[in-house]
Scaffold this motif. Structure first.
Motif, PDB file in Angstrom:
ATOM      1  N   SER A 228       2.910   3.443  49.280  1.00 15.69           N
ATOM      2  CA  SER A 228       3.231   4.815  49.683  1.00 15.69           C
ATOM      3  C   SER A 228       2.717   5.822  48.676  1.00 15.69           C
ATOM      4  O   SER A 228       2.247   6.911  49.040  1.00 15.69           O
ATOM      5  CB  SER A 228       4.743   4.959  49.851  1.00 15.69           C
ATOM      6  N   SER A 229       2.797   5.470  47.384  1.00 14.77           N
ATOM      7  CA  SER A 229       2.286   6.370  46.353  1.00 14.77           C
ATOM      8  C   SER A 229       0.777   6.550  46.467  1.00 14.77           C
ATOM      9  O   SER A 229       0.262   7.671  46.371  1.00 14.77           O
ATOM     10  CB  SER A 229       2.650   5.824  44.966  1.00 14.77           C
ATOM     11  N   PHE A 230       0.067   5.454  46.680  1.00 17.35           N
ATOM     12  CA  PHE A 230      -1.391   5.545  46.831  1.00 17.35           C
ATOM     13  C   PHE A 230      -1.765   6.417  48.034  1.00 17.35           C
ATOM     14  O   PHE A 230      -2.658   7.270  47.956  1.00 17.35           O
ATOM     15  CB  PHE A 230      -1.989   4.151  46.992  1.00 17.35           C
ATOM     16  N   ALA A 231      -1.089   6.181  49.152  1.00 17.49           N
ATOM     17  CA  ALA A 231      -1.393   6.952  50.362  1.00 17.49           C
ATOM     18  C   ALA A 231      -1.082   8.433  50.164  1.00 17.49           C
ATOM     19  O   ALA A 231      -1.851   9.302  50.603  1.00 17.49           O
ATOM     20  CB  ALA A 231      -0.607   6.396  51.546  1.00 17.49           C
ATOM     21  N   ALA A 232       0.035   8.739  49.502  1.00 16.94           N
ATOM     22  CA  ALA A 232       0.409  10.140  49.294  1.00 16.94           C
ATOM     23  C   ALA A 232      -0.550  10.839  48.333  1.00 16.94           C
ATOM     24  O   ALA A 232      -0.953  11.991  48.568  1.00 16.94           O
ATOM     25  CB  ALA A 232       1.844  10.225  48.771  1.00 16.94           C
ATOM     26  N   GLU A 233      -0.915  10.164  47.254  1.00 15.69           N
ATOM     27  CA  GLU A 233      -1.807  10.780  46.270  1.00 15.69           C
ATOM     28  C   GLU A 233      -3.191  11.044  46.858  1.00 15.69           C
ATOM     29  O   GLU A 233      -3.723  12.159  46.767  1.00 15.69           O
ATOM     30  CB  GLU A 233      -1.908   9.877  45.040  1.00 15.69           C
ATOM     31  N   ILE A 234      -3.774  10.022  47.456  1.00 11.62           N
ATOM     32  CA  ILE A 234      -5.112  10.194  48.025  1.00 11.62           C
ATOM     33  C   ILE A 234      -5.065  11.127  49.224  1.00 11.62           C
ATOM     34  O   ILE A 234      -5.981  11.931  49.443  1.00 11.62           O
ATOM     35  CB  ILE A 234      -5.704   8.828  48.396  1.00 11.62           C
ATOM     36  N   GLY A 334      -4.398   6.619  52.945  1.00  3.94           N
ATOM     37  CA  GLY A 334      -4.575   7.901  52.269  1.00  3.94           C
ATOM     38  C   GLY A 334      -5.878   8.576  52.639  1.00  3.94           C
ATOM     39  O   GLY A 334      -5.937   9.793  52.828  1.00  3.94           O
ATOM     40  N   LEU A 335      -6.946   7.791  52.770  1.00  3.24           N
ATOM     41  CA  LEU A 335      -8.245   8.351  53.138  1.00  3.24           C
ATOM     42  C   LEU A 335      -8.288   8.807  54.593  1.00  3.24           C
ATOM     43  O   LEU A 335      -9.177   9.577  54.972  1.00  3.24           O
ATOM     44  CB  LEU A 335      -9.351   7.316  52.892  1.00  3.24           C
ATOM     45  N   GLU A 336      -7.356   8.344  55.432  1.00  2.00           N
ATOM     46  CA  GLU A 336      -7.330   8.728  56.837  1.00  2.00           C
ATOM     47  C   GLU A 336      -6.476   9.965  57.102  1.00  2.00           C
ATOM     48  O   GLU A 336      -6.339  10.394  58.260  1.00  2.00           O
ATOM     49  CB  GLU A 336      -6.787   7.572  57.687  1.00  2.00           C
ATOM     50  N   THR A 349       4.002   6.727  55.995  1.00  2.00           N
ATOM     51  CA  THR A 349       4.892   5.794  56.694  1.00  2.00           C
ATOM     52  C   THR A 349       4.118   4.580  57.199  1.00  2.00           C
ATOM     53  O   THR A 349       4.589   3.432  57.079  1.00  2.00           O
ATOM     54  CB  THR A 349       5.559   6.515  57.872  1.00  2.00           C
ATOM     55  N   ALA A 350       2.929   4.814  57.746  1.00  2.00           N
ATOM     56  CA  ALA A 350       2.112   3.705  58.233  1.00  2.00           C
ATOM     57  C   ALA A 350       1.706   2.774  57.101  1.00  2.00           C
ATOM     58  O   ALA A 350       1.624   1.553  57.289  1.00  2.00           O
ATOM     59  CB  ALA A 350       0.868   4.244  58.944  1.00  2.00           C
ATOM     60  N   ALA A 351       1.447   3.321  55.913  1.00  2.00           N
ATOM     61  CA  ALA A 351       1.062   2.483  54.776  1.00  2.00           C
ATOM     62  C   ALA A 351       2.172   1.504  54.423  1.00  2.00           C
ATOM     63  O   ALA A 351       1.925   0.306  54.203  1.00  2.00           O
ATOM     64  CB  ALA A 351       0.720   3.365  53.573  1.00  2.00           C
ATOM     65  N   VAL A 352       3.409   1.989  54.381  1.00  2.00           N
ATOM     66  CA  VAL A 352       4.533   1.105  54.034  1.00  2.00           C
ATOM     67  C   VAL A 352       4.771   0.070  55.125  1.00  2.00           C
ATOM     68  O   VAL A 352       4.937  -1.130  54.849  1.00  2.00           O
ATOM     69  CB  VAL A 352       5.802   1.950  53.793  1.00  2.00           C
TER      70      VAL A 352
END
Length: 375
Positions: A228-234, A334-336, A349-352
């Motif tokens: 979730s952190s990676f997705a939020a940051e990117i 994150g890139l999407e 949410t999808a990342a988790v």
């Protein structure tokens, strides 16, 4: 200087004429449209003189057409050519009948949703393969640079991510694994006491913790914490167009953002798995000591003799695969991310969710493979 919209109605011998003056715009029209409509009500054959209008926009043209009613005749309007073109354009737009779309219901709606779901799964699969291919290219370039040009590798970002994703997660991983080991020990002791085999609770704790729960707990916590952190940051960088700026400056986002996070999880997950193993065994040992009066020395002796270090290696062997899946899913989501906050929340949410699902599926695959290999 702007002038308010106004009109005057004159009655001639052949045909009454309404002469419009002023600025028939959204700012100056005021109530002139309603007054013109009231004045023309009941007039079947009336001409319009728009030549003295200073300015006319779509709002003014709509008001004039509304006063004339549907089916107005442009031949009865005296105006400049540009005014006539605007009246024709607005008139055509007004006369277009709105299309009423009937929403599908019942089984039809279900088939549409299933079809969209299948298409979305196909798109996600294609995007995932593209992401994986680009990641493999960057990994290959990094391995070459490791021997040819080590200074090109972003060591600072890698170490920072290792601390954030790995070392900072040690307390939560240790505490969670401790209680999981304690719960397994308590359940095992209660169940085996019915058969007079309480002593085998030690083997149950050792196999469960060293083979399955150490890597499962670690991976699930990393999925909720790091993915979730990676997705939020990117994703936030994508929203602020920072990634586009990196591309303009010639910086590869995969090399600068994805690779450090990928390498950080890959290098730290064995440490976290080992910490989870120690904490889980400690929790199980505390329960067997308190509930079954089996001392720590006896517990460790049976772990070494009957469980062995092979179970630990089996658990550790799953770590790199889990790390790659968690980091890959988090960075890809994150890139999407699109340009709004709703897209960011959806992708986080999808990342988790995707990471946890992948963890369970991969662990099941490992269990089947090891079962077939009799390991």
């Amino acid at each position: 200087m702007e002038k308010p919209a106004d009109f005057s109605l004159t009655t001639a011998a052949d045909r009454p004429t309404a002469a419009l003056v002023g600025d028939w715009t959204a700012q100056q029209i005021g109530g002139a449209g309603e007054k013109l409509s009231d004045a023309l009500r009941g007039q079947s054959d009336i001409a319009l003189d728009l030549r003295k209008i200073r300015r006319l926009d779509t709002a003014g043209a709509y008001a004039v057409i509304g006063a004339l009613g549907r089916g107005f005749d442009l031949t009865k309007i005296q105006a400049r050519p540009e005014t006539l073109r605007l009246m024709q354009l607005v008139g055509d737009a007004v006369q277009v009948e709105p299309v009423v779309r009937h929403e599908p219901k019942g089984f039809h709606d279900l088939t549409i949703r299933i079809g969209k779901g299948v298409v979305n799964v196909g798109k996600e699969a294609l995007d995932t393969m593209a992401f994986l291919g680009q990641l493999l290219v960057v990994l290959g370039q990094t391995l070459v640079n490791l021997f040819v040009n080590p200074r090109r590798i972003r060591w600072a970002s890698l170490v920072t991510m290792m601390e954030r994703a790995g070392l900072d997660a040690i307390p939560i991983v240790a505490i969670t694994s401790f209680f999981i080991g304690a719960v397994v020990g308590l359940l095992g002791a209660n169940m085996l006491r019915q058969f007079g085999a309480e002593v085998f609770a030690v083997e149950l704790i050792g196999i469960a913790v060293m083979r399955e729960f150490n890597i499962i707990i670690t991976a699930v916590l990393l999925a909720g914490r790091s993915a979730s952190s990676f997705a939020a940051e990117i994703g936030s960088m994508k929203m602020n167009q920072e990634i586009d700026a990196m591309k303009v400056m010639g910086v590869d986002p995969f090399e600068a953002l994805v690779l450090p996070r990928f390498g950080a999880l890959l290098l730290t997950i064995p440490l976290l798995t080992f910490v989870a193993t120690l904490a889980g065994l400690a929790g199980g040992m505390m329960v067997t000591w308190a509930a079954l009066d089996l001392g720590p020395s006896f517990f460790l002796q049976r772990i070494v003799a009957n469980v062995g270090v092979e179970q630990l290696w089996i658990g550790l062997s799953k770590g790199p695969v889990m790390a790659m899946v968690i980091a890959g899913i988090g960075c890809r989501q994150g890139l999407e991310v699109g340009g709004d906050v709703q897209s960011l929340g959806k992708r986080v949410t999808a990342a988790v969710v995707h990471a946890i699902f992948a963890i369970i599926a991969i662990d099941a695959i490992f269990a089947l493979v090891y079962m077939q290999l009799d390991i």
